[in-house]
Design a protein around this motif. Structure first.
Motif, PDB file in Angstrom:
ATOM      1  N   HIS A   6       0.896  -1.118   0.012  1.00  0.00           N
ATOM      2  CA  HIS A   6      -0.065   0.048   0.040  1.00  0.00           C
ATOM      3  C   HIS A   6       0.773   1.186  -0.024  1.00  0.00           C
TER       4      HIS A   6
ATOM      5  N   ARG B  37      -3.594  -0.050  -3.852  1.00  0.00           N
ATOM      6  CA  ARG B  37      -4.673   0.167  -2.949  1.00  0.00           C
ATOM      7  C   ARG B  37      -5.334  -0.845  -2.162  1.00  0.00           C
TER       8      ARG B  37
ATOM      9  N   SER C  28      -4.306   6.999  -5.969  1.00  0.00           N
ATOM     10  CA  SER C  28      -3.906   5.252  -5.853  1.00  0.00           C
ATOM     11  C   SER C  28      -4.988   4.631  -6.634  1.00  0.00           C
TER      12      SER C  28
END
Length: 351
Positions: free
Chosen positions: A195, A201, A347
């Motif tokens: 992440h 994500r 993201s």
């Protein structure tokens, strides 16, 4: 002063291919568009290895501290004064001694915040042992220096990312070393790294079984039922998208790994053999879970080709650029965490 990251480079065993691949990497002028490299070693040792390559000139700017770097140049910190006997391809006490001096000095500057990341050339895990380095490898040493209870050996490439639950331990001790708690901790470290460091994500992580055929429902061992499956369930309860356990052989052979963002293997060779088969030249060893960024090529000292101008710098160059990507992502993550809506949008765009 440039805002490009300062990347420390430890030279590894002076009798291996470390300085050869460092010199070949730094001979590319494009490197200096992205970072300012600082090699921790000695110019005399570097000159010896440069003469065995086909690199014409690579002059190091000698400094005493990272604050003195010259941008768009290869910088060198001379970490010792005495002459070193170099014997390419030989395992010697000096090979380990000066590998440790280089690594220790670079790690000191890293922990002091004087450099932004560290790329380590290969060491010999035997001859580097001393009173201050009593560790199976780089990973454990750097985890100790960073005062972290856990870290993750994370092999990464464009097509495959593999972490391991147990690292440099005898195969006879693997089963007893695998616990539900340890697997969960490694999954959390992997998830956080995917992440924050790689900007994925909602990472999907595959977990391998320990036994052949992932035990065939308990016919070949109980570790899956008693340890691994409960760990997967606990990880999912903590918002980690973990799946498995998968039999390791078929998982890699039929390309199932391509459906996941990363794979958690139970032990070193279970994960590293397929990784090196699939992504040997482009693979990078990354130590996830530390407060700083450290990468290395995914190969060893290669004594058999040391001093022969045969070593490929591809994996080392990938390690350098991977460190730069992670440094940038960590910086952006820290900034964007102050505004979650922007982070979510960016993201998602990168997924």
């Amino acid at each position: 002063m440039s805002d490009k990251p300062k990347i420390g480079i430890s030279i590894g065993d002076v009798n291996g291919i470390g300085l050869e691949i460092i010199i070949k990497t730094l001979a590319d002028p494009k490197i200096y568009e992205y970072c300012t490299p600082i090699v921790y070693g000695h110019t005399k040792v570097a000159s010896f290895h440069r003469r065995s390559t086909d690199i014409g000139e690579l002059n190091f700017n000698v400094i005493n501290h990272p604050s003195q770097v010259v941008i768009k140049r290869a910088n060198m910190i001379n970490c010792w004064e005495e002459d070193v006997r170099i014997e390419p391809g030989q395992v010697t006490a000096d090979g380990g001694k000066y590998a440790y001096i280089s690594l220790q000095r670079a790690t000191d500057d890293l922990l002091n915040g004087d450099i932004d990341g560290l790329v380590t050339a290969p060491i010999n895990k035997d001859n580097i042992q001393n009173e201050e380095f009593n560790f199976p490898g780089h990973t454990e040493y750097l985890q100790h220096r960073d005062s972290k209870p856990e870290s993750l050996m994370f092999l990464v490439s464009d097509t495959l990312r593999v972490g391991v639950v147990t690292g440099h331990i005898p195969i006879s001790k693997v089963s007893e070393s695998i616990t539900t708690e340890k697997i969960v901790e490694k999954l959390k470290l992997m998830n956080a790294s995917l992440h924050d460091d790689f900007w994925i994500r909602k990472p999907k992580i595959a977990v391998l079984g320990l036994n052949p055929h992932a035990s065939d429902n308990g016919l070949i061992g109980n570790e899956e039922k008693d340890t691994i499956i409960p760990a997967i369930e606990e990880a999912r309860n903590n918002d980690v998208l973990a799946f498995g356990p998968y039999p390791a052989d078929g998982f890699f052979a039929n390309g199932t790994y391509l459906q996941f963002d990363a794979v958690l293997a139970m032990y070193h060779d279970q994960g590293l053999i397929p990784f090196k088969q699939i992504a040997f030249e482009s693979g990078v060893n990354y130590t996830a879970g530390l407060s700083f960024v450290r990468t290395s090529p995914d190969h060893g000292t290669a004594y058999d080709i040391a001093g022969k101008n045969l070593a490929s710098e591809i994996s080392f160059r990938e390690a350098l650029f991977t460190a730069l990507h992670i440094i940038r992502h960590r910086k952006e993550t820290a900034e964007l965490n102050e505004n979650p809506l922007i982070f979510t949008k960016l993201s998602r765009d990168r997924d």
